[in-house]
Design an enzyme around this catalytic site. Structure first.
Site, PDB file in Angstrom:
ATOM      1  CB  CYS A  33      -0.934   0.014   1.206  1.00 22.83           C
ATOM      2  SG  CYS A  33      -0.056   0.050   2.776  1.00 22.83           S
ATOM      3  CG  ASP A  35      -0.355   3.312   4.121  1.00 26.89           C
ATOM      4  OD1 ASP A  35      -0.353   4.067   3.131  1.00 26.89           O
ATOM      5  OD2 ASP A  35      -1.385   2.875   4.652  1.00 26.89           O
ATOM      6  CB  CYS A  59      -4.973   3.393   6.322  1.00 26.70           C
ATOM      7  SG  CYS A  59      -4.433   2.074   7.417  1.00 26.70           S
ATOM      8  CB  CYS A 103      -2.850  -1.207   9.148  1.00 24.90           C
ATOM      9  SG  CYS A 103      -3.807  -1.441   7.651  1.00 24.90           S
TER      10      CYS A 103
HETATM   11 FE1  FES Z   1      -1.460   0.620   4.336  1.00 24.61          FE
HETATM   12 FE2  FES Z   1      -3.122   0.493   6.370  1.00 24.61          FE
HETATM   13  S1  FES Z   1      -3.623   0.411   4.239  1.00 24.61           S
HETATM   14  S2  FES Z   1      -0.969   0.452   6.409  1.00 24.61           S
END
Ligand code: FES
Length: 142
Positions: A33, A35, A59, A103
């Protein structure tokens, strides 16, 4: 969909931000993702985590999990902080759908990354001190 705790920690994180004087900074990224969690720690001479802060580009669950992770490791020794797991974090956050567990795992990994950085910095400082001592001994012998 999200629990009250998740929404509260997302909207009012207690530990968000960088840290002046941090002596350990870890960074982890989820390649799927994109992140990122950056974890800042201030660890004292007795290996106690005095303070923990985070910056998360991610997120809602990643932000709230980072915030809880900081709470869980503050005041703990490094060894005890390393025992904090994604399960511990998710228990506090509440009902995490399985597809969002990565996450929470990212928050757990950010603790390990920061601790790893602490030991790297320590090793660097020790090597520098050894080099300095060797130089001083050489200078005295000349
Ligand atoms: Fe990437 Fe939550 S969607 S860490």
């Amino acid at each position: 969909m999200y629990t009250k705790t998740i929404l509260d920690r997302f909207q009012n994180p207690r530990n968000a931000g960088g840290m002046h004087g941090a002596n350990a900074i870890g960074q982890v990224e989820n390649s799927a993702c994109g992140d990122i969690i950056k974890m800042y720690l201030k660890i004292d001479d007795n290996s106690i985590i005095e303070n923990a802060k985070f910056k998360t580009c991610g997120c809602c669950v990643a932000i709230s999990a980072s915030d809880i992770a900081c709470d869980l490791i503050k005041g703990k020794t490094i060894d005890d902080a390393l025992k904090v797991s994604s399960q511990d974090i998710s228990k506090i956050l509440g009902d995490i759908p399985q597809y969002k567990m990565h996450c929470v795992i990212l928050a757990e990994e950010s603790i390990r990354s920061a601790v790893e950085d602490f030991y790297k910095q320590k090793e660097k400082a020790t090597k520098a001190a050894i080099r300095k001592t060797k130089r001083q001994i050489q200078e005295q012998q000349e």
